[in-house]
Design a protein around this motif. Structure first.
Motif, PDB file in Angstrom:
ATOM      1  N   VAL A 189       0.830  -1.206   0.000  1.00 41.51           N
ATOM      2  CA  VAL A 189       0.000   0.000   0.000  1.00 41.51           C
ATOM      3  C   VAL A 189       0.864   1.256   0.000  1.00 41.51           C
TER       4      VAL A 189
ATOM      5  N   ASN B 251      -3.800   4.625  -2.624  1.00 39.67           N
ATOM      6  CA  ASN B 251      -4.806   4.663  -1.551  1.00 39.67           C
ATOM      7  C   ASN B 251      -6.248   4.604  -2.058  1.00 39.67           C
TER       8      ASN B 251
ATOM      9  N   THR C 105      -6.763   0.863  -3.132  1.00 41.85           N
ATOM     10  CA  THR C 105      -6.834  -0.108  -2.039  1.00 41.85           C
ATOM     11  C   THR C 105      -8.084   0.115  -1.194  1.00 41.85           C
ATOM     12  N   ASP C 106      -8.555   1.357  -1.107  1.00 38.28           N
ATOM     13  CA  ASP C 106      -9.802   1.596  -0.385  1.00 38.28           C
ATOM     14  C   ASP C 106     -10.984   1.004  -1.144  1.00 38.28           C
TER      15      ASP C 106
ATOM     16  N   ARG D 109     -10.955  -2.595  -0.472  1.00 41.77           N
ATOM     17  CA  ARG D 109     -11.433  -2.872   0.892  1.00 41.77           C
ATOM     18  C   ARG D 109     -12.939  -3.050   0.931  1.00 41.77           C
TER      19      ARG D 109
ATOM     20  N   TRP E 233      -7.305  -7.972  -1.276  1.00 43.35           N
ATOM     21  CA  TRP E 233      -6.002  -7.312  -1.284  1.00 43.35           C
ATOM     22  C   TRP E 233      -5.024  -8.157  -0.481  1.00 43.35           C
TER      23      TRP E 233
ATOM     24  N   GLY F  66      -1.442  -7.931   0.980  1.00 47.57           N
ATOM     25  CA  GLY F  66      -0.322  -7.050   1.254  1.00 47.57           C
ATOM     26  C   GLY F  66       0.970  -7.821   1.425  1.00 47.57           C
TER      27      GLY F  66
ATOM     28  N   THR G  77       3.293   1.316  -5.846  1.00 46.07           N
ATOM     29  CA  THR G  77       3.006   2.730  -5.731  1.00 46.07           C
ATOM     30  C   THR G  77       4.115   3.575  -6.371  1.00 46.07           C
TER      31      THR G  77
END
Length: 582
Positions: free
Chosen positions: A25, A30, A33-34, A37, A44, A46, A73
């Protein structure tokens, strides 16, 4: 209701039945990934390193044939994806990489962490683009996915940090219409090839991964031509089990029976392989090659006839045009029988070498005095034990190097076993993250990673990913305290071993400290039970086996130069060792 750029991308991944997205992340990711979620069905994962994330995605794509996804990223995060993406590219498998970028307003200003993604991914990707406006979606995403699937490669979509949260003005649906065509060569080329096969006295098949979907047709052709079948490493899966024609691999990891089957032939038929090692092709043979890629025809060995088409369709055409009820070679099976018997004899010798009590016999004691004075566990015995106890539907991964040598020689791809490795790129550190990706596809299926100690330690941090997601992967570590393949290469060339010695920790203790089950084996008498126990545990397990660093994998056709190189290297090592002691 209007959707953001991030939401459109994630919804499209769900439509494509992508089950996991791998990455680390951070900032530009962001919004994505949100969105993950809050999306059911797309998980996801990680990772601790983006390279592991890309290897895991590549593994999933190779096992399923479907699109797999990883993310990195801004700047360093995207850079870290590169090695795993190169593995996907060289394996010709569809992977979508979503890369972060600095805010669009700062692009080109030398902003903190800014990297030119279009330049960074120019060599590895079949498609790359940067989203500069929400209006580009979903068309740009459809184009990226279509390229990845259609061209079987890596597509990179870059998302600047101030783009992901922007809303699309029109909520257009994501659409992907895609089918894979079946290609076949023209009839004149097929007839010319069958004429050569009819005239041939001794045909040998070299079969690669591209033929795996045509197993039945290829076996029928081998029978028709009375042809032994040499397999590339990637063709072990699909062709090794229950195959009376196969004689194993050629090349440095191969065996003398396969090498002889190629040398003894007057005609070679290459099916779905781009086997790259020119020195292992015999000279002066008639060669017929079948491949879906026109650029692969003749680039390794001169070809008399190239047939561009799917192996299954092409082999069916060949069978239909071969003269008589059986091909010319079928009435004389001497070439086939010789190769198969040679292979069986070699296998018997290998089985004796891998037997638990080998070093207790007279030959074993003499050999140990020369090459295993510390009485470490032989890597052959470890690989053979794993083969005995692993499930017939297990997925195997292997690190590049000696771990792959022992797997290729002692693990049979019987039943529905699968096999993955960095067999085209040849990267270190691939086995563990590939096992991670494979296990997430099916937590109930056994996944076994053959890890070199050098490879495992390179991405050691992602052991914690196995623990975090409680993935029941079995990591089998060939702990020879060496970069073993490099040692072998040096000694073959007459150089003393240098720079290959590894100061390893107790990997089992490290695994235990990280929350995995760690098992360490130093006594050959305890090996069999330790392997059986490790494979029976439901949870992440690391089996650290201290193996003999001086084990030599003899090439299929050792040359005088190689033998002399070993002798010279060993003398230099002895002199250096004595000098160090004085």
């Amino acid at each position: 209701m209007p959707r953001t750029v991030a939401r459109v991308i994630v919804d499209a991944l769900a439509e494509l039945e992508v089950r996991q997205v791998f990455g680390v992340v951070g900032d530009a990711l962001n919004p994505l990934t949100d969105a993950l979620r809050t999306t059911d069905g797309v998980e996801w994962v990680g990772c601790r390193h983006e390279e592991a994330a890309a290897f895991a995605a590549s593994a999933q794509s190779q096992l399923t044939g479907r699109l797999a996804v990883c993310m990195g990223t801004v700047g360093p995060g995207s850079v870290h994806l590169l090695n795993g993406l190169y593995d996907a590219a060289k394996s010709h498998t569809p992977v979508l990489a979503i890369a972060g970028q600095v805010p669009l307003t700062e692009l080109g200003s030398g902003y903190f962490q800014e990297v030119d993604n279009d330049a960074l991914f120019s060599d590895v990707a079949v498609f790359r683009a940067t989203i500069t406006s929400p209006e580009q979606l979903p068309l740009l995403l459809e184009t990226a996915v279509r390229n990845a699937l259609g061209r079987k490669g890596v597509a990179v979509l870059t998302v600047p940090g101030d783009i992901g949260e922007k809303e699309l003005p029109d909520d257009r649906p994501f659409r992907l219409s895609f089918t894979t065509p079946t290609t076949r060569p023209d009839e004149a080329a097929v007839r010319a090839a069958t004429d050569l096969l009819d005239e041939a006295e001794r045909v040998t098949l070299l079969v690669g991964q591209g033929a795996r979907e045509a197993r039945d047709q290829v076996l029928a052709l081998a029978d028709r031509l009375a042809a032994p079948m040499v397999l590339t490493l990637k063709a072990k899966e699909g062709f090794e089990g229950d195959n009376p024609f196969q004689v194993g691999q050629t090349g440095l990891i191969g065996n003398p029976a396969a090498a002889s089957a190629l040398q003894d032939a007057d005609t070679l038929l290459l099916l779905g392989t781009d086997f790259p090692y020119r020195d292992w092709y015999p000279e002066g043979r008639t060669v017929i090659q079948v491949d879906t890629e026109p650029t692969h025809i003749g680039r390794r060995v001169p070809v008399e006839i190239g047939l561009v088409g799917d192996v299954g369709a092409t082999v069916r055409d060949l069978l239909a045009h071969l003269s008589g009820p059986a091909g010319a070679g079928a009435t004389d099976r001497a070439h086939l029988d010789k190769a198969v018997q040679h292979f069986a004899s070699w296998r018997e010798g290998q089985d004796r070498l891998a037997a638990p009590g080998h070093d207790k016999g007279l030959i074993g004691r003499v050999r140990s005095a020369l090459d295993n004075r510390d009485h470490d566990i032989r890597p052959e015995a470890l690989a053979a034990a794993v083969d005995r106890y692993a499930a017939d539907d297990a997925v195997f991964t292997s690190d590049t190097g000696m771990a792959t040598v022992w797997l290729s020689r002692f693990v049979e791809m019987r039943g529905t076993r699968r096999l993955l490795g960095s067999y085209n790129l040849g990267s270190m550190a691939n086995a563990m993250p590939q096992a991670l990706g494979a296990q997430l596809l099916d937590r109930d299926r056994q996944v076994v990673a053959f890890c070199g100690d050098g490879g495992l330690s390179m991405l050691l941090g992602d052991l914690m990913t196995l623990r975090t997601y409680e993935l029941p992967v079995t990591l089998v570590v060939f702990d020879n305290r060496r970069l073993g393949m490099v040692k072998l290469e040096q000694e073959q060339s007459g150089l003393p071993e240098f720079g290959t010695v590894l100061d390893n920790p107790d990997f089992a203790a490290v695994a235990t400290a990280l929350g995995l089950t760690g098992i360490r084996v130093t006594d050959p008498a305890e090996l069999d039970e330790a392997v059986r126990t490790a494979l029976g545990i439901r949870g992440p397990v690391l089996l650290d086996v201290v193996t003999n660093p001086d084990e030599i994998a003899v090439p299929a056709e050792p040359t005088v130069e190689q033998g002399w190189g070993f002798a010279v290297a060993k003398m230099k090592e002895i002199v250096r060792s004595h000098g160090d002691d004085s």
